[in-house]
Motif scaffolding. Structure first.
Motif, PDB file in Angstrom:
ATOM      1  N   TRP A  46       0.814  -1.215   0.000  1.00  0.00           N
ATOM      2  CA  TRP A  46       0.000   0.000   0.000  1.00  0.00           C
ATOM      3  C   TRP A  46       0.852   1.271   0.000  1.00  0.00           C
ATOM      4  O   TRP A  46       0.312   2.371  -0.074  1.00  0.00           O
ATOM      5  CB  TRP A  46      -0.879   0.023   1.254  1.00  0.00           C
ATOM      6  N   ALA A  47       2.177   1.143   0.068  1.00  0.00           N
ATOM      7  CA  ALA A  47       3.016   2.302   0.365  1.00  0.00           C
ATOM      8  C   ALA A  47       3.570   3.021  -0.860  1.00  0.00           C
ATOM      9  O   ALA A  47       3.935   4.193  -0.768  1.00  0.00           O
ATOM     10  CB  ALA A  47       4.186   1.878   1.266  1.00  0.00           C
ATOM     11  N   LEU A  48       3.657   2.363  -2.010  1.00  0.00           N
ATOM     12  CA  LEU A  48       4.274   3.006  -3.174  1.00  0.00           C
ATOM     13  C   LEU A  48       3.433   4.157  -3.694  1.00  0.00           C
ATOM     14  O   LEU A  48       3.945   5.236  -3.991  1.00  0.00           O
ATOM     15  CB  LEU A  48       4.493   1.981  -4.293  1.00  0.00           C
ATOM     16  N   ILE A  49       2.133   3.938  -3.820  1.00  0.00           N
ATOM     17  CA  ILE A  49       1.226   4.926  -4.402  1.00  0.00           C
ATOM     18  C   ILE A  49       0.173   5.273  -3.359  1.00  0.00           C
ATOM     19  O   ILE A  49      -0.483   4.381  -2.815  1.00  0.00           O
ATOM     20  CB  ILE A  49       0.535   4.370  -5.664  1.00  0.00           C
ATOM     21  N   GLN A  50       0.013   6.539  -3.086  1.00  0.00           N
ATOM     22  CA  GLN A  50      -0.942   6.955  -2.066  1.00  0.00           C
ATOM     23  C   GLN A  50      -2.355   6.493  -2.425  1.00  0.00           C
ATOM     24  O   GLN A  50      -2.811   6.636  -3.549  1.00  0.00           O
ATOM     25  CB  GLN A  50      -0.923   8.477  -1.909  1.00  0.00           C
ATOM     26  N   ASP A  51      -3.038   5.916  -1.438  1.00  0.00           N
ATOM     27  CA  ASP A  51      -4.428   5.465  -1.585  1.00  0.00           C
ATOM     28  C   ASP A  51      -4.592   4.373  -2.635  1.00  0.00           C
ATOM     29  O   ASP A  51      -5.634   4.261  -3.276  1.00  0.00           O
ATOM     30  CB  ASP A  51      -5.355   6.641  -1.936  1.00  0.00           C
ATOM     31  N   GLU A  52      -3.568   3.555  -2.808  1.00  0.00           N
ATOM     32  CA  GLU A  52      -3.663   2.486  -3.805  1.00  0.00           C
ATOM     33  C   GLU A  52      -2.824   1.300  -3.350  1.00  0.00           C
ATOM     34  O   GLU A  52      -1.746   1.475  -2.782  1.00  0.00           O
ATOM     35  CB  GLU A  52      -3.172   2.997  -5.163  1.00  0.00           C
ATOM     36  N   ASN A  53      -3.323   0.104  -3.605  1.00  0.00           N
ATOM     37  CA  ASN A  53      -2.591  -1.111  -3.283  1.00  0.00           C
ATOM     38  C   ASN A  53      -2.090  -1.763  -4.569  1.00  0.00           C
ATOM     39  O   ASN A  53      -2.758  -1.704  -5.600  1.00  0.00           O
ATOM     40  CB  ASN A  53      -3.490  -2.102  -2.533  1.00  0.00           C
ATOM     41  N   ILE A  54      -0.933  -2.391  -4.480  1.00  0.00           N
ATOM     42  CA  ILE A  54      -0.346  -3.093  -5.624  1.00  0.00           C
ATOM     43  C   ILE A  54      -0.022  -4.515  -5.191  1.00  0.00           C
ATOM     44  O   ILE A  54       0.626  -4.726  -4.159  1.00  0.00           O
ATOM     45  CB  ILE A  54       0.951  -2.410  -6.110  1.00  0.00           C
ATOM     46  N   ILE A  55      -0.451  -5.496  -5.967  1.00  0.00           N
ATOM     47  CA  ILE A  55      -0.062  -6.870  -5.671  1.00  0.00           C
ATOM     48  C   ILE A  55       1.256  -7.157  -6.391  1.00  0.00           C
ATOM     49  O   ILE A  55       1.357  -7.027  -7.611  1.00  0.00           O
ATOM     50  CB  ILE A  55      -1.162  -7.882  -6.081  1.00  0.00           C
ATOM     51  N   TRP A  56       2.284  -7.478  -5.611  1.00  0.00           N
ATOM     52  CA  TRP A  56       3.587  -7.781  -6.204  1.00  0.00           C
ATOM     53  C   TRP A  56       3.580  -9.201  -6.746  1.00  0.00           C
ATOM     54  O   TRP A  56       3.077 -10.123  -6.088  1.00  0.00           O
ATOM     55  CB  TRP A  56       4.704  -7.622  -5.175  1.00  0.00           C
ATOM     56  N   ILE A  57       4.147  -9.367  -7.940  1.00  0.00           N
ATOM     57  CA  ILE A  57       4.175 -10.700  -8.545  1.00  0.00           C
ATOM     58  C   ILE A  57       5.599 -11.197  -8.788  1.00  0.00           C
ATOM     59  O   ILE A  57       5.774 -12.342  -9.204  1.00  0.00           O
ATOM     60  CB  ILE A  57       3.362 -10.747  -9.855  1.00  0.00           C
ATOM     61  N   ASP A  58       6.595 -10.355  -8.520  1.00  0.00           N
ATOM     62  CA  ASP A  58       7.975 -10.838  -8.559  1.00  0.00           C
ATOM     63  C   ASP A  58       8.919  -9.746  -8.077  1.00  0.00           C
ATOM     64  O   ASP A  58       8.576  -8.562  -8.059  1.00  0.00           O
ATOM     65  CB  ASP A  58       8.393 -11.279  -9.961  1.00  0.00           C
ATOM     66  N   ARG A  59      10.087 -10.196  -7.672  1.00  0.00           N
ATOM     67  CA  ARG A  59      11.166  -9.285  -7.285  1.00  0.00           C
ATOM     68  C   ARG A  59      12.417  -9.700  -8.038  1.00  0.00           C
ATOM     69  O   ARG A  59      12.853 -10.846  -7.952  1.00  0.00           O
ATOM     70  CB  ARG A  59      11.404  -9.342  -5.782  1.00  0.00           C
ATOM     71  N   GLN A  60      12.950  -8.762  -8.791  1.00  0.00           N
ATOM     72  CA  GLN A  60      14.112  -8.993  -9.640  1.00  0.00           C
ATOM     73  C   GLN A  60      13.951 -10.255 -10.493  1.00  0.00           C
ATOM     74  O   GLN A  60      14.776 -11.178 -10.437  1.00  0.00           O
ATOM     75  CB  GLN A  60      15.383  -9.063  -8.795  1.00  0.00           C
ATOM     76  N   PRO A  61      12.873 -10.309 -11.289  1.00  0.00           N
ATOM     77  CA  PRO A  61      12.702 -11.457 -12.185  1.00  0.00           C
ATOM     78  C   PRO A  61      13.785 -11.471 -13.253  1.00  0.00           C
ATOM     79  O   PRO A  61      14.320 -10.427 -13.630  1.00  0.00           O
ATOM     80  CB  PRO A  61      11.326 -11.209 -12.811  1.00  0.00           C
TER      81      PRO A  61
END
Length: 315
Positions: free
Chosen positions: A39-54
């Motif tokens: 929830w922290a990257l974009i104010q008032d918006e949630n992002i579901i992460w699908i990978d880190r350093q793919p």
């Protein structure tokens, strides 16, 4: 930016105590924090992460985007972190990642996401569609959005020179590239408490609408924000329910109504606003500043207006 904490009781005698800015030991810190805080990257918006350093392979080798996610509209989100001052080649690097991601099919995105979920043991043994619906609280059997219709690019760094932000501004304004620059700073109080400031200097709600021009060639007027986002969402819910606390509504219902009335409104924030105002939503803790009790979740993806007399939290 100066950050202070309040010292003493909150009254006229309270003093502001300066929190000193501190440096991150390595960029992995903020990358870890954001991965753990969707929830922290974009104010008032949630992002579901699908990978880190793919491992993103292209004709010249392998590239590694830092964080890779999907928003509620199915758009892909690519985040590049830089410690300290952003190097000049960061925009080219991010566009290289975008060129790779732009060609991903839905099946490839599902495969990337499900491998990440298995690796991190977050959603063990479940498929992407089910996880997406749960994360964004969509009703059972609601059609999911098409994936990868648009890319959203983010540079997150402790210092972003004007040369870099200027290029990003140009890409947004002249070429409709959804690219944002986020400044991150870490502060520490004398008691050791750490505070993190994140400020979108390019992107977020401060920039012109990036959608294509309508057939008549006249751009949609920019939303002026005469009302706050929370009030716009609450007004839409009140209109849908006419104040009746027994009428059900979904996030999609609210989004459709607002989109019809305010086409330029940032619809991706609506789900987070409803979660923040929902007394029994399991992600309300992600929005600690939310003090308003507007809604009650009756089942996945379905809500009613909160009835304080009848809606009770389980002990």
């Amino acid at each position: 930016m100066a950050i202070y904490r309040l010292d003493g009781e909150v009254n006229s005698d309270c003093k502001l105590i300066h929190a000193k800015e501190t440096s991150l030991e390595y960029e992995g810190h903020i990358e870890d924090w954001l991965e753990n805080s969707p929830w922290a990257l974009i104010q008032d918006e949630n992002i579901i992460w699908i990978d880190r350093q793919p491992s993103a392979k292209d004709e010249e080798g392998t590239i590694y985007p830092d964080l890779f996610g999907v928003d509620i509209d199915g758009n892909l989100v690519i985040v590049e972190f830089k410690r300290g001052k952003t190097p000049k080649d960061v925009v080219a690097q991010l566009l290289e990642y975008a060129a790779w991601a732009d060609n991903l099919s839905s099946e490839e995105i599902h495969k990337i996401a499900e491998a990440y979920f298995e690796k991190t043991n977050i959603y063990h043994g479940r498929d992407f569609n089910d996880i997406f619906s749960e994360f964004y609280d969509l009703p059972e059997n609601e059609e999911l959005p098409l994936l990868n219709r648009k890319l959203r690019l983010f540079i997150v760094a402790g210092e972003i020179p004007k040369r870099i932000s200027g290029v990003c501004q140009y890409l947004r304004n002249s070429h409709s590239v959804d690219i944002s620059c986020v400044l991150v700073s870490v502060f520490e109080t004398e008691t050791g408490e750490r505070l993190v400031s994140m400020e979108a200097i390019i992107g977020d709600d401060n920039q012109p609408d990036l959608r294509p021009l309508p057939p008549d060639g006249v751009p949609t007027p920019q939303w002026t924000g005469d009302k706050g986002v929370r009030e716009v969402v609450k007004d839409a819910v009140d209109e849908l329910t006419n104040g009746d606390k027994t009428i059900e509504f979904s996030i999609k219902d609210v989004r459709t109504l607002i989109q019809n009335k305010i086409p330029e409104f940032k619809n991706t924030t609506i789900g987070a606003q409803i979660a923040a105002g929902c007394v029994n939503h399991n992600s309300r803790e992600w929005h600690p500043s939310a003090k308003h009790n507007y809604y009650w979740r009756i089942k996945r993806g379905k809500y009613q207006l909160y009835d304080s007399q009848n809606d009770k939290l389980e002990e």
